[in-house]
Structures are given as C-alpha cells and as structure tokens.
Design a protein around this motif. Structure first.
Motif, short mmCIF file in Angstrom:
data_model
loop_
_atom_site.label_atom_id
_atom_site.label_comp_id
_atom_site.label_asym_id
_atom_site.label_seq_id
_atom_site.Cartn_x
_atom_site.Cartn_y
_atom_site.Cartn_z
N GLU A 62 0.83 -1.21 0.00
CA GLU A 62 0.00 0.00 0.00
C GLU A 62 0.86 1.26 0.00
OE1 GLU A 62 -2.33 0.72 3.52
OE2 GLU A 62 -3.89 1.73 2.38
N PRO A 81 -6.47 -2.47 2.98
CA PRO A 81 -5.49 -1.57 2.36
C PRO A 81 -5.98 -1.13 0.98
CG PRO A 81 -4.76 -3.85 2.17
CD PRO A 81 -6.00 -3.88 3.01
N ASP A 82 -5.52 0.04 0.55
CA ASP A 82 -5.93 0.58 -0.75
C ASP A 82 -4.98 0.02 -1.82
OD1 ASP A 82 -7.20 2.09 -2.63
OD2 ASP A 82 -6.16 3.95 -2.16
N VAL A 83 -5.26 -1.22 -2.24
CA VAL A 83 -4.41 -1.90 -3.23
C VAL A 83 -5.30 -2.61 -4.24
CG1 VAL A 83 -2.49 -2.32 -1.63
CG2 VAL A 83 -4.32 -4.00 -1.79
N TYR A 84 -4.70 -3.07 -5.34
CA TYR A 84 -5.43 -3.92 -6.27
C TYR A 84 -5.25 -5.38 -5.84
CZ TYR A 84 -5.77 0.00 -9.57
OH TYR A 84 -6.04 1.20 -10.17
N GLU A 85 -6.36 -6.14 -5.83
CA GLU A 85 -6.27 -7.57 -5.52
C GLU A 85 -6.40 -8.31 -6.85
OE1 GLU A 85 -8.97 -8.96 -2.40
OE2 GLU A 85 -8.97 -10.92 -3.38
N ASN A 185 0.44 -2.48 -5.75
CA ASN A 185 0.30 -1.07 -5.41
C ASN A 185 -0.38 -0.36 -6.59
OD1 ASN A 185 1.79 1.79 -5.91
ND2 ASN A 185 1.36 1.47 -3.76
N LYS A 186 -1.31 0.54 -6.29
CA LYS A 186 -2.10 1.16 -7.36
C LYS A 186 -1.24 2.02 -8.29
CE LYS A 186 -6.74 0.92 -5.62
NZ LYS A 186 -8.00 1.58 -5.32
N TYR A 189 1.02 -0.17 -10.49
CA TYR A 189 0.24 -0.81 -11.55
C TYR A 189 0.22 0.07 -12.80
CZ TYR A 189 -3.47 -3.57 -13.69
OH TYR A 189 -4.20 -4.38 -14.55
N LYS B 97 -4.87 7.57 7.51
CA LYS B 97 -5.09 6.13 7.59
C LYS B 97 -3.97 5.43 8.37
CE LYS B 97 -6.66 2.31 4.86
NZ LYS B 97 -6.46 1.55 3.66
N GLU B 172 -10.99 -2.70 -6.80
CA GLU B 172 -9.77 -3.45 -6.47
C GLU B 172 -9.25 -4.25 -7.65
OE1 GLU B 172 -11.10 -6.05 -3.37
OE2 GLU B 172 -10.78 -4.57 -1.79
N ASN B 174 -10.60 -6.80 -8.70
CA ASN B 174 -10.69 -8.12 -8.09
C ASN B 174 -11.68 -8.98 -8.88
OD1 ASN B 174 -11.07 -10.30 -6.43
ND2 ASN B 174 -11.08 -9.10 -4.54
N HIS B 176 -11.69 -12.28 -9.43
CA HIS B 176 -12.10 -13.56 -8.86
C HIS B 176 -13.28 -13.43 -7.89
CE1 HIS B 176 -8.51 -11.90 -6.91
NE2 HIS B 176 -9.07 -12.23 -5.77
N PHE B 265 -1.95 9.88 -10.97
CA PHE B 265 -0.80 9.26 -10.29
C PHE B 265 0.49 9.85 -10.84
CE2 PHE B 265 -4.26 6.26 -10.17
CZ PHE B 265 -4.17 5.65 -8.92
N PRO B 270 3.06 6.49 -3.92
CA PRO B 270 2.31 5.23 -3.94
C PRO B 270 0.79 5.35 -4.10
CG PRO B 270 3.11 5.70 -1.73
CD PRO B 270 3.73 6.70 -2.63
#
Lengths: 211, 373
Positions: A62, A81-85, A185-186, A189, B97, B172, B174, B176, B265, B270
């Motif tokens: 993150e 956490p602020d992430v991509y899964e 991490n975003k 990526y 955070k 995300e 995500n 899956h 970004f 990060p």
C-alpha cells in the motif's frame, strides 16, 4: 529498467509463491540460500524480493515499498489496504470462523464477548447480524479465551480444526473462506504495467494448469 | 520529478493556482469551519467520516472542514446559463489512515459549476492533466465514466450491500471475487461479462474502447464512450493524450458522482495524488440544479516527492566574527542579496541549516568554506 519490488510473507506460503514468480520469469536464485538476509536481488531479471512478516505485506504494498505482494485474504479484510487484488492464488486455504466451547449457547439478552486478533472482521460480521458484542483484542493463543471464560466465542483462522478439537472447542459458524492473494500497489500498476500484467497472466496460467 | 528543477510543494501549489487563474478560474477563499450538519447530511461523500467538532459560542456544533467541495457547493447559488469557475488552496482536516490521528492536509483544486457542456468537461480534464504535468512528466491520469456500471446495476436491481461489494471488487480489480459474487447472486451471463470487462479492460483508448463497445450496446453507454472519445481527441491536439489511461476501476460513490471520474498518479508516489469527477447528484442533494465537475490535488501525498533533499534552506550563509565591523558585514550581505539569492549570516554554522554555499568573513576578507553545485 526499474526494478520490480516484491514482498513475500516469511514461511512456506512465501516460498511457494516465490516458485510462481520464478516460473513467471522473475528468478532470484540467491533467495534459496540459507542465511538471514531479508532482501534478495536479481538485477538481470529486474526483480528484488524481500521477506516480511505476513501481516505486514499489505502495508509494504500500500505504501509503495513493494510493487507486488502475497498476502492472506484475512489481512486484506482486516486492514482494508488501498491496493489492487489481482489474483486468488488458491494456496494457504483456510477460513475465518467463530468457535466456542461445545456447550456454548448464545444468550441474546446480553452482549456477546468475542476474543479475536481480527477486530474489524469480527465487528463487521456481528454488525451485519445486529448482534451487540464486546470485543477483546488478543495477539495469540486465542483458543484460551473461552476456556478461561475470558470470552464467549473467538473469531479466528481455522485450517484443519485440530487446535480447536484439542482444546475442546468447536467451529460454530464460518465467516469467510481465506486464501493467499496477489496484490499490487495502485501507482506501481500504472508505471510497471507491462511487468505486472505479464506476471498476472503467467500466474493465472500456472493456476489453470494446476487445476 | 525533473531533478534539475527541484521544486517545493508550496511552489507547485502556487504555480497551479496561477495556471487555474490564467484559464479563467477565480480564487475562492473560505472559512476553516462549517456547521457540522453539512457533513452529517453528506457523510458518504467524505473520504473519512470522522470530523473535528466544537461548539460555537451560539451553541451551534461546528466542524473543521474535512472537505472543500461541499462548502463551495453550499455557499454558491445557481446562475442559470452561466458557469462558475473557482479554484482554491486550502487545508482540510482528516484522519490519516496510517496514524489514525487527525492531520491538516493541504489541497489545491478547482470546481466548475453551472451548465456543464463538453467544453467544460474537456477544460477540467485538461487542467487535471496539466496539474499532474506540473508535478512530474512521469504521470498518468486514469479516466473513467460511471455510466456503464450504472446501466448494469440499474438492470440487475441488486440489494445495496451486494452492489457495494461489487463496486469494491471493481475498485480493487478483483476479478475472482466479482465472479463469485455474480454466481452467488444469479447475475445473468451478459451482465457478468459486462462487469468483468469493466474490471479487466484498462490502458490506451485504442485498445479499451473497441472492447467496451463490443460488450455494451445500450444507448447510454454508447453515448458515454463517444464522450470519452471526443475528449481524448481534443486532449491529443494539445499533446496530453499520452498520459491518459482508460480505467473503469476508478469508482466513486454513485450517490454523489455521475459521468466522468478520474484519478491522477505520479511516478514515485504510492497513492493517487489527484482525484475528481462530475458530481451532479451531489448538487441535486444540496438543492442545486446546476451540473458540476472538479478535482483536488493532494499535497500531503506529494510533499515527500517534491520537498526533496536537493532543496536548501538558504542559498548562501556568511560566517562572520568580530574581526570585521558589523557595518561591513551588512554591506557584504546586501551585495550578496542583490544577486537575487537568499542570504543569511551567523557566527557559527547551525547543525540543522542546509546551505548551498557557506562563506567566511575574516578581517574583511571573504573566503568560501564550501559550495555545492
């Protein structure tokens, strides 16, 4: 070429995950040496691995210290956490469950006392059920809590159920299945898109072949 | 960041304000406080729902601003047919955070409110791109449109908590879990494929748009894709299209946002450093009829990148002693300052002061102790 930083959880899961990265074209033979080093680098392959405590992997990713990481779904659910899964690696399978003494009966006239390391997961789970709870945060040996009447139930990871059985406890409810996930991490990526995309594709292929 | 042109966060923030001014935006100053009620009514719009409150002398519960957009929307009125273009440089107060403590976070941003046409949309997205470029050449703006996902959700009519879980999966990337949710909730194959496409398709417009057009054939989505294409075409003309990636995982709360949403970004930071989008639903919730689009640049995220070690506290430090009359010291300092650099004087070198050049004045003679390039 910018190095790709990968955070691996210390232990068997991390070693297994490294094997998948190696197959994806990111080998680093020095990681297999038996020493106390924490960082391993293969400049030619453009990769740097580091071993971290499993619960810290998500923080490294993150905060951008690692571009990729392998982490259990339990950690992702607990810390959000602020992430991509990006992938479910299907390894390290277990489940987050509620367990209690065999004789336990839920008395809904009072708050349920829950001992756990995963306070956010437990709070959310019982909030969804509208159940009033009192949480006790413990860092280990959670199974002791109901035995010593510190809590009514525990919320913890259950793999085979042996520890529960040996302590005269039983699983009452399953909250969510858990397995290891590939996270990114975003920002990484965006800027390491080609390398990360290649790894995701290769790992997905490896998982398909294993299935 | 361009290492030859190291810049401080405050200098970049000032430069952004000057740029917004040059594009016809008017500076908007506001109080640090707002009535707490404003944030209670729009809790989900806030990044964090914790707010610092205090009771004013008249008994009204007040809050230190956790957000700027809500205040600007509240404190301005609709002007039919016109467009209000405002920019701000403000601090907001939110929970960090990492530390779980309140922090003062500097933000610079702009809001465009009124009859929002394609020019307004382009103008704001262009300024978002230029804002990122002002920070670093190595930057990306993830651009998304909320219409396709809204169309799928309207068709599916899922329970709110399922919809929220699906939005989290999209955010995300995500795939899956999203597939599992689709199976568990008996989502039809077409809708499941549409949702999967939104997660898996990201990158350059030439690659992404054809795939999306194949998957979404409803008029609203088609119109959204055309809007995206038009904006990108204009961005190409001003040399900004290279930094755009279409990414439909950029999801904002649809109670407040519609249409274009985006996140910026820069290499070396990060998290996203810029966030924005169209927020017509928020305007409606606050009794306004206008449309709106805006963005904010987060300087707390950028500070580590911008305020790097190459920046000195002082350009030149003159060390002096009693061997030279103080009037002569003052004359030398004045001469040095005339060169347009920052100059200070001390009897000894302070440990925490970073100076590019240190000079020593002894018996009226100036010698160089050290000088960095």
């Amino acid at each position: 070429m910018k190095m790709l930083n990968i955070a691996l959880p210390k232990g068997r899961l991390g070693e297994k995950a490294y094997g998948m990265f190696e197959c994806a074209g990111y080998p680093c033979p020095s990681i297999k040496e038996n020493n106390r080093k924490l960082i391993f680098e293969n400049e030619a392959a453009g990769v740097r691995y580091f071993w971290v405590k499993p619960s810290d992997v998500a923080i490294y990713v993150e905060r951008g210290a690692a571009d990729l990481g392998i982490v259990g779904k339990d950690i992702l659910l607990e810390y959000a956490p602020d992430v991509y899964e990006l992938l479910d690696l299907g390894m390290g399978k277990c489940r987050m469950a509620v367990a209690a003494k065999k004789s336990f009966h839920d008395d809904r006239r009072r708050a349920l006392i829950v001992a756990t390391k995963f306070t956010n997961i437990a709070s959310r789970y019982y909030a969804q059920q509208g159940r009033d709870i009192d949480i006790i945060h413990l860092n280990g040996s959670i199974e002791l809590a109901p035995i010593l009447s510190l809590s009514d139930v525990i919320v913890d990871i259950v793999e085979t159920g042996t520890t529960l059985k040996e302590n005269d406890l039983e699983e009452k409810e399953t909250i969510v299945p858990i397995s290891a996930r590939l996270i990114a991490n975003k920002s990484s990526y965006k800027f390491q898109n080609e390398a990360i995309g290649h790894i995701v594709k290769s790992m997905a292929q490896q998982l398909e072949e294993q299935a | 960041m361009n290492q030859n042109n190291a810049k401080s966060a405050s200098a970049v923030s000032d430069a952004l304000c000057a740029m917004y001014g040059a594009y016809g935006y008017k500076q908007y100053n506001m109080s640090k406080f707002e009535a707490y009620d404003l944030y209670v009514r729009n809790k989900d719009f806030l990044i964090s729902d914790s707010v610092i409150t205090f009771t004013d002398t008249n008994g009204q519960l007040m809050a230190l601003k956790p957000d700027v957009t809500l205040s600007i929307v509240k404190n301005n009125r609709d002007e039919p047919g016109c467009v209000q273009r405002l920019y701000y440089q403000e601090n907001v107060y939110r929970i960090s955070k990492g530390t779980h403590c309140f922090r003062e976070l500097p933000q610079t941003g702009l809001e465009c409110m009124g009859t929002i046409d394609m020019f307004c949309l382009f103008d704001v997205i262009r300024l978002a791109c230029l804002s990122l470029r002002a920070v670093s050449d190595d930057c990306v703006l993830d651009l998304s449109h909320l219409t396709p996902v809204r169309v799928v959700f309207e068709k599916l009519q899922l329970a709110k908590h399922v919809q929220d879980m699906m939005l989290t999966c999209i955010g995300e990337k995500n795939l899956h879990e999203l597939r599992r949710l689709c199976v568990d909730n008996a989502v039809d194959e077409t809708a499941a494929k549409q949702l999967e496409t939104l997660v898996s398709c990201s990158g350059e417009a030439q690659t992404v748009l054809p795939k999306l057009r194949q998957t979404f054939d409803d008029p609203a989505s088609k119109a959204a894709f055309s809007q995206l294409e038009e904006i990108l075409c204009e961005l190409q003309k001003v040399g900004l299209s290279d930094m755009i990636r279409l990414d439909f995982s950029v999801i904002s709360d649809m109670k407040y946002y519609n249409g274009f949403v985006f996140k910026g970004f820069v290499q070396g930071v990060p998290n996203s450093v810029l966030s924005g989008g169209q927020y017509d639903p928020l305007m409606r919730r606050m009794g306004r009829h206008d449309g709106a689009i805006g963005f904010a640049v987060y300087f707390d995220e950028l500070a580590r990148l911008l305020d790097d070690d190459t920046i000195y506290d002082l350009d030149t430090l003159l060390l002096y002693d009693d061997s030279t009359p103080w009037q002569a010291v003052e004359q030398i300092l004045r001469d040095l300052r005339n060169g347009g650099v920052s100059v200070g004087a001390q009897r000894t070198l302070p440990a925490q002061l970073r100076c590019r050049r240190v000079l020593k004045l002894e018996n009226g003679e100036v010698t160089t102790v050290y000088e960095n390039a």
